[in-house]
Design a protein around this motif. Structure first.
Motif: not given
Length: 276
Positions: A167-183, A227-234
């Motif tokens: 399932y190649p389609y999904g989201f990345a949740l970027n938790l490194r951004a200073d202003a808050g989570p970016e999707l 879209d089938m997943f959320v991955r987290c970047v931190h």
């Protein structure tokens, strides 16, 4: 016993939680016990495990799966107790999950041991889901008929194993951004999130393969949308990942009711971490 489509294809969701050892990928944390079991890192892992991984599985419209969690035998006592408590709180029934605490070594060996003891020579579907990632509520419902068809093809002798569903389609949740989570929305063929491997226990398992190349080598089907997943970047990722030009940023995602309904674990993490 002859194979009936679906009858021997239990879904095992395979998660590594602070496992010290070789797992088919490299990171500083996975190779150093002092870093792996550091309190701040473990607290961060628990936050995402409890807000994303477990809720995304509990919210599945199909609940006929077992959650296998491989962790290190050196996990601090407080963390091992919290891992048990978190899983019990999520699933209720302790038979729904297995926490497999083992010493440093190859992850593939421990997953192989578990699969052989549970399934013998029967088919099993292994879904990879890291402790900081989540799946859409309809993931297992979409996967189930595909497993039935693949099992029938194996029975008929027309499908070599192992075999993969991606399932190649999904989201990345970027938790490194200073202003808050970016999707971000992105897609990667044969990404490890939700990658499903159908095999028998004596064959390769999901922790023994290169997820980018094994599906090409052995055979796979790629599912087009949704879209089938959320991955987290931190800051504590076990694999190295960075925002790239291939990622499409979604502005105002925290107010997108349709998106949050489709991926409810995003609503939970947004509420916990504050505005973007």
């Amino acid at each position: 016993m002859p194979l009936t489509p679906g009858s021997f294809v239990e879904v095992i969701v395979c998660t590594r939680f602070s496992f010290l050892g070789r797992s088919g990928w490299k990171s500083d944390f996975a190779q150093d016990a002092a870093l792996l079991y550091e309190r701040e890192r473990l607290e961060a892992r628990f936050l995402l495990f409890e807000l994303i991984n477990l809720p995304s599985l509990v919210s599945q419209s199909r609940q006929d799966f077992h959650h296998f969690i491989l962790t290190g035998s050196g996990l601090p006592d407080w963390a091992h107790a919290r891992l048990q408590d978190s899983c019990r709180a999520a699933y209720g029934d302790p038979s729904r999950f297995t926490i497999y605490a083992r010493p440093e070594g190859p992850a593939r060996r421990y997953l192989g041991e578990f699969l052989a003891a549970r399934h013998g020579t029967g088919l099993v579907a292994q879904v990879v889901l890291d402790d900081d990632d989540g799946l859409a509520p309809g993931f297992l419902a979409d996967l189930a008929p595909r497993l039935d068809r693949i099992a029938a093809e194996v029975q008929a002798g027309g499908r070599p194993l192992p075999y993969f569903v991606s399932y190649p389609y999904g989201f990345a949740l970027n938790l490194r951004a200073d202003a808050g989570p970016e999707l971000y929305r992105h897609s990667y063929e044969f990404i490890n999130l939700g990658l499903t491997m159908i095999a028998r226990p004596e064959e390769r398992n999901a922790f023994s393969i290169d997820h980018r190349n094994a599906p090409r080598r052995f055979g796979a089907e790629i599912v087009e949308r949704p879209d089938m997943f959320v991955r987290c970047v931190h800051g504590f990722n076990d694999s190295r990942v960075d925002v790239t030009h291939r990622w499409v940023k979604l502005e105002g995602w925290q107010g997108d009711a349709a998106l949050l309904t489709a991926m409810p674990c995003l609503k939970r993490i947004a509420a916990a971490l504050g505005p973007g």
